[in-house]
Scaffold this active site. Structure first.
Site, mmCIF file in Angstrom:
data_model
loop_
_atom_site.group_PDB
_atom_site.id
_atom_site.type_symbol
_atom_site.label_atom_id
_atom_site.label_comp_id
_atom_site.label_asym_id
_atom_site.label_seq_id
_atom_site.Cartn_x
_atom_site.Cartn_y
_atom_site.Cartn_z
ATOM 1 N N CYS A 2 0.855 -1.182 0.000
ATOM 2 C CA CYS A 2 0.000 0.000 0.000
ATOM 3 C C CYS A 2 0.898 1.242 0.000
ATOM 4 O O CYS A 2 1.999 1.234 0.540
ATOM 5 C CB CYS A 2 -0.934 0.120 1.196
ATOM 6 S SG CYS A 2 -2.074 -1.240 1.373
ATOM 7 N N ARG A 27 3.545 -0.127 -5.104
ATOM 8 C CA ARG A 27 3.368 -0.723 -3.782
ATOM 9 C C ARG A 27 2.067 -1.498 -3.646
ATOM 10 O O ARG A 27 1.802 -2.130 -2.624
ATOM 11 C CB ARG A 27 3.389 0.376 -2.713
ATOM 12 C CG ARG A 27 4.657 1.190 -2.699
ATOM 13 C CD ARG A 27 4.558 2.265 -1.658
ATOM 14 N NE ARG A 27 4.590 1.696 -0.334
ATOM 15 C CZ ARG A 27 5.687 1.452 0.354
ATOM 16 N NH1 ARG A 27 6.858 1.715 -0.165
ATOM 17 N NH2 ARG A 27 5.621 0.940 1.552
ATOM 18 N N TRP A 74 -2.732 -2.610 -1.626
ATOM 19 C CA TRP A 74 -2.437 -4.026 -1.850
ATOM 20 C C TRP A 74 -3.239 -4.742 -0.783
ATOM 21 O O TRP A 74 -2.942 -4.645 0.404
ATOM 22 C CB TRP A 74 -0.945 -4.284 -1.700
ATOM 23 C CG TRP A 74 -0.523 -5.663 -2.087
ATOM 24 C CD1 TRP A 74 -0.236 -6.103 -3.346
ATOM 25 C CD2 TRP A 74 -0.321 -6.778 -1.221
ATOM 26 N NE1 TRP A 74 0.125 -7.432 -3.309
ATOM 27 C CE2 TRP A 74 0.077 -7.874 -2.023
ATOM 28 C CE3 TRP A 74 -0.449 -6.978 0.146
ATOM 29 C CZ2 TRP A 74 0.354 -9.129 -1.498
ATOM 30 C CZ3 TRP A 74 -0.172 -8.235 0.672
ATOM 31 C CH2 TRP A 74 0.221 -9.294 -0.156
ATOM 32 N N ASN A 98 -1.232 2.204 5.707
ATOM 33 C CA ASN A 98 -0.383 1.158 5.140
ATOM 34 C C ASN A 98 0.097 0.304 6.303
ATOM 35 O O ASN A 98 0.703 0.821 7.238
ATOM 36 C CB ASN A 98 0.826 1.793 4.425
ATOM 37 C CG ASN A 98 1.877 0.759 4.073
ATOM 38 O OD1 ASN A 98 1.566 -0.415 3.850
ATOM 39 N ND2 ASN A 98 3.135 1.176 4.037
ATOM 40 N N GLY A 99 -0.181 -1.003 6.238
ATOM 41 C CA GLY A 99 0.256 -1.893 7.313
ATOM 42 C C GLY A 99 -0.856 -2.862 7.678
ATOM 43 O O GLY A 99 -1.833 -3.006 6.932
ATOM 44 N N GLU A 481 17.105 -16.865 -10.150
ATOM 45 C CA GLU A 481 16.671 -15.490 -10.404
ATOM 46 C C GLU A 481 15.997 -15.376 -11.778
ATOM 47 O O GLU A 481 14.976 -14.692 -11.922
ATOM 48 C CB GLU A 481 17.896 -14.551 -10.302
ATOM 49 C CG GLU A 481 17.655 -13.093 -10.622
ATOM 50 C CD GLU A 481 16.632 -12.405 -9.724
ATOM 51 O OE1 GLU A 481 16.177 -12.994 -8.734
ATOM 52 O OE2 GLU A 481 16.258 -11.263 -10.057
ATOM 53 N N LYS A 485 12.156 -14.146 -12.336
ATOM 54 C CA LYS A 485 11.786 -13.037 -13.213
ATOM 55 C C LYS A 485 10.669 -13.469 -14.156
ATOM 56 O O LYS A 485 9.685 -12.753 -14.335
ATOM 57 C CB LYS A 485 12.983 -12.555 -14.052
ATOM 58 C CG LYS A 485 14.059 -11.802 -13.340
ATOM 59 C CD LYS A 485 13.716 -10.386 -12.938
ATOM 60 C CE LYS A 485 13.098 -10.344 -11.590
ATOM 61 N NZ LYS A 485 13.956 -10.210 -10.435
ATOM 62 N N GLU A 488 7.259 -13.967 -12.277
ATOM 63 C CA GLU A 488 6.529 -12.831 -11.724
ATOM 64 C C GLU A 488 5.967 -11.895 -12.778
ATOM 65 O O GLU A 488 4.925 -11.282 -12.539
ATOM 66 C CB GLU A 488 7.336 -12.074 -10.659
ATOM 67 C CG GLU A 488 8.592 -11.413 -11.099
ATOM 68 C CD GLU A 488 9.295 -10.705 -9.927
ATOM 69 O OE1 GLU A 488 10.491 -10.451 -10.054
ATOM 70 O OE2 GLU A 488 8.651 -10.396 -8.911
ATOM 71 N N HIS A 504 17.899 -35.943 -10.434
ATOM 72 C CA HIS A 504 17.277 -36.426 -9.191
ATOM 73 C C HIS A 504 15.793 -36.080 -9.123
ATOM 74 O O HIS A 504 15.199 -36.133 -8.056
ATOM 75 C CB HIS A 504 18.003 -35.856 -7.974
ATOM 76 C CG HIS A 504 19.434 -36.275 -7.892
ATOM 77 N ND1 HIS A 504 19.819 -37.566 -7.562
ATOM 78 C CD2 HIS A 504 20.576 -35.604 -8.163
ATOM 79 C CE1 HIS A 504 21.137 -37.652 -7.611
ATOM 80 N NE2 HIS A 504 21.613 -36.484 -7.975
ATOM 81 N N LYS A 604 5.851 -3.875 -4.772
ATOM 82 C CA LYS A 604 7.296 -3.656 -4.815
ATOM 83 C C LYS A 604 7.949 -3.878 -3.461
ATOM 84 O O LYS A 604 9.003 -4.494 -3.366
ATOM 85 C CB LYS A 604 7.576 -2.236 -5.307
ATOM 86 C CG LYS A 604 9.043 -1.894 -5.422
ATOM 87 C CD LYS A 604 9.667 -2.591 -6.593
ATOM 88 C CE LYS A 604 11.149 -2.314 -6.714
ATOM 89 N NZ LYS A 604 11.799 -3.349 -7.529
HETATM 90 O O1 M6R Z 1 13.022 -4.589 -1.146
HETATM 91 P P1 M6R Z 1 13.597 -5.959 -1.004
HETATM 92 O O2 M6R Z 1 14.883 -6.131 -1.731
HETATM 93 O O3 M6R Z 1 13.736 -6.391 0.430
HETATM 94 O O4 M6R Z 1 12.541 -6.931 -1.674
HETATM 95 C C1 M6R Z 1 12.686 -8.316 -1.603
HETATM 96 C C2 M6R Z 1 11.721 -9.020 -2.529
HETATM 97 O O5 M6R Z 1 10.400 -8.723 -2.187
HETATM 98 C C3 M6R Z 1 11.955 -8.636 -3.989
HETATM 99 O O6 M6R Z 1 13.258 -8.896 -4.386
HETATM 100 C C4 M6R Z 1 10.984 -9.414 -4.907
HETATM 101 O O7 M6R Z 1 11.286 -10.769 -4.890
HETATM 102 C C5 M6R Z 1 11.052 -8.845 -6.338
HETATM 103 N N1 M6R Z 1 9.740 -8.657 -6.860
HETATM 104 C C6 M6R Z 1 11.755 -9.738 -7.281
HETATM 105 O O8 M6R Z 1 11.810 -9.228 -8.566
#
Ligand code: M6R
Length: 609
Positions: A2, A27, A74, A98-99, A481, A485, A488, A504, A604
């Site tokens: 949020c 956010r 969110w 927010n929270g 990674e 990517k 997501e 395995h 984010k």
């Molecule tokens: O702000 P942060 O680096 O702590 O965030 C960690 C993860 O939430 C963040 O890397 C998330 O996995 C990304 N969406 C990946 O692209």
């Protein structure tokens, strides 16, 4: 998660709030809403879905005033509907939050017993009731807020308006981010700096449980005993231009292309050009670092993958044993913190709730903490014993790209530094790595120039439902990674695996429909082994996409498609191998027409557990 914003001043308040919300939309984007003090009343307009829906709604209904708050959501409690959208109003009070209020059910029950009625499923509405309740018993605005928030458990950053208070609003927080932006005869609050950087770069922060009373001329901060606190402001270096797309179709694409610059900014100021040695001024007086016996690296998502690369680097260059833990697991597993344990939380936003809690857990057990963060003034940066800032600049795309490579850069620097401090890293080796690191930004630029070559590969495979990513050693986290990517932003199922593990289990998945992306740079000890894995995949008709090294003539025979990278030392290779994987995910997502910068269900910065 949020985003909240608040403004008081002479500008068009709706304009300021909508623009700020647009910059905070990363956010959360389940719903959006605004409240504006128009004359002596407060008007609230909200809408389910993205901010564009709210804008449509406001097109024929311009709210004019000089004071307002806004929210982009969110969803945590209650579905993403208009009713659950913020701001929430009760009586005189309108708030954005927010929270998560963890004890909201208990509070709601007791308020209902007193006759309070609720219209939404949110935890937030309870806060509006608590403030109004204190108002009704005769407390003034500030006391009413103090009384209400003292009953909350959990996390909150709040913007609070009252119809009876047309010239001021209140902000307060606990365990959720909030910055105050100070201008001339205008003041701002926001969840994050990009929301207000167009108007001011003069920022103040608020500590937990402090209450800020915001008027046009100034912000007065009170501590939890309602004593006035003097808080100086500082200027942020982020500029408005840094939060624009600058002609790129998406922020993610822009941020992929910004990586050479971000790496130069992160590395150069920490290299002594005359000696090619690392200088980490931030850690210069931390004598404990010469006797670190164990390092624990903590992070989530992409930052967690950076931690995995960090393990290789610190063990190789500083010869210190390293544990990597997901922040969300570490805090709940009764971890052992030995004397001289260094804990390194890694977080782009510096606000990830799990990483913050994990770091605090480690601190409580006596660890020394050195955070790697991108956002100055973020909670993790302020709470760690020491902090190393990456200079990625604002990262707006939800999928992390430049934050990752700059986290890696910082891990190289930290590993070299620890190795020097404990005397385990020979000087020539430090020089070699430093020189290699300095060569990486131009090599990435040369790769960026050729990324379009990957578009053909995307066209060939974008309709596939599953992808397998394989890597070994220091490039195993890069396979993870790459898979993250793709998942997501394209919503395609993708799994990353250590290539040696394929036989395995995951080999059962391979058939002619399964693209297998293999990270196989030359020069690694396990290169030959990876070729055997590729043979196994080919024997099962898997479609192999190889991320290989220029001049490698053996790997292509096992691949259906290849993308070549310039040669570099294996230890530095993750900085190159991740680039095509970021772009491959991007290019597939664009073909599928997904919302690249704001993929579904994600936010984010994840400021809830
Ligand atoms: O702000 P942060 O680096 O702590 O965030 C960690 C993860 O939430 C963040 O890397 C998330 O996995 C990304 N969406 C990946 O692209």
């Amino acid at each position: 998660m949020c985003g909240i914003i608040g403004y008081i001043g002479d500008r068009d308040v709706l304009e300021v709030i909508l623009e700020g919300l647009q910059r905070l939309e990363y956010r959360g984007y389940d719903s959006a809403g605004v409240a504006v003090m128009t004359g002596d009343d407060l008007e609230v307009v909200k809408s389910a879905g993205k901010l564009s829906n709210l804008r449509d709604k406001l097109r024929d209904r311009h709210l004019s005033g000089r004071l307002g708050i806004g929210h982009t959501r969110w969803a945590t409690h209650g579905k993403p509907s208009e009713t659950n959208a913020h701001p929430h109003r009760h009586g005189n009070i309108v708030i954005v939050h927010n929270g998560i209020v963890e004890n909201y059910l208990e509070l709601k029950r007791s308020l209902m017993l007193e006759g309070h009625e609720f219209y939404s499923e949110t935890d937030t509405e309870v806060i509006a009731h608590l403030i109004q309740r204190a108002f009704d018993t005769g407390y003034d605005f500030v006391h009413a807020v103090k009384i209400a928030v003292s009953r909350l458990e959990g996390s909150f950053a709040l913007g609070i308006l009252a119809t009876s208070e047309p010239d001021r609003f209140i902000a307060t927080k606990r365990n959720s981010p909030l910055v105050i932006g100070c201008g001339k005869d205008e003041q701002f609050i926001a969840s994050d700096i990009p929301a207000i950087v167009n108007y001011t770069r003069e920022i103040k922060h608020l500590e937990d449980d402090e209450i800020a009373v915001v008027t046009r001329q100034k912000v007065v901060i009170y501590d939890r005993n309602l004593e006035i606190v003097e808080r100086s402001s500082h200027n942020v270096t982020w500029s408005p231009i840094m939060v624009e797309k600058l002609g790129y179709k998406h922020f993610m694409l822009k941020e992929i292309h910004e990586q050479p610059r971000a790496l130069i900014d992160t590395i150069m100021e920490r290299v002594d050009k005359s000696t090619n040695r690392i200088i980490l001024e931030e850690l210069e007086n931390v004598s404990e670092l010469s006797q670190v016996s164990k390092v624990v690296l903590l992070g989530c998502g992409t930052a967690g993958h950076a931690c995995m690369v960090g393990k290789f680097l610190i063990e190789k260059l500083a010869r210190i044993p390293v544990e990597v833990d997901l922040s969300s697991e570490y805090r709940y597993r009764d971890p052992i913190v030995l004397p001289d344990t260094l804990v390194v939380p890694i977080s782009q936003s510096g606000e990830t709730a799990d990483t913050l809690a994990a770091m605090n857990e480690a601190k409580g057990r006596g660890a020394i903490t050195v955070a790697i963060c991108n956002v100055i003034d973020s909670t993790i940066a302020r709470s760690a014993d020491h902090v190393l800032f990456t200079h990625a600049g604002p990262e707006i795309g939800v999928a992390s790209t430049k934050a990752f490579t700059t986290q890696l850069a910082m891990l190289y620097l930290l590993s070299l530094y620890l190795g020097r401090k404990n005397g385990k890293l020979p000087l020539e080796h430090e020089h070699d790595i430093v020189l290699g690191l300095l060569r990486i930004p131009p090599l990435i630029s040369s790769v960026l120039d050729r990324l379009v070559e990957l578009d053909n590969i995307s066209h060939r495979f974008f309709h596939c439902r599953d992808f397998l990513y394989l890597g070994r050693g220091i490039n195993y986290p890069i396979a993870l990674e790459g898979a993250l990517k793709l998942k997501e932003i394209s919503y395609i199922h993708a799994e990353g695996y250590a290539a040696g593990e394929m036989k395995h289990g995951p080999i059962a998945l391979i058939d002619e429909h399964m693209p297998v992306v293999v990270v196989a740079p030359m020069g690694s000890r396990t290169h030959e082994k990876i070729l055997s894995n590729l043979e196994e995949a080919k024997a099962r008709n898997g479609k192999v996409i190889g991320i290989i090294t220029e001049g490698d003539h053996s790997t292509p025979q096992f691949c259906d498609e290849v993308f070549s990278l310039p040669l570099c030392a294996e230890v530095l290779s993750p900085l190159l191998t991740v680039i095509p994987l970021q772009y491959l995910a991007y290019s597939i997502a664009v073909l599928l027409g997904t919302d690249v910068d704001q993929p579904r269900n994600l936010a984010k910065s994840v400021t809830v557990e």
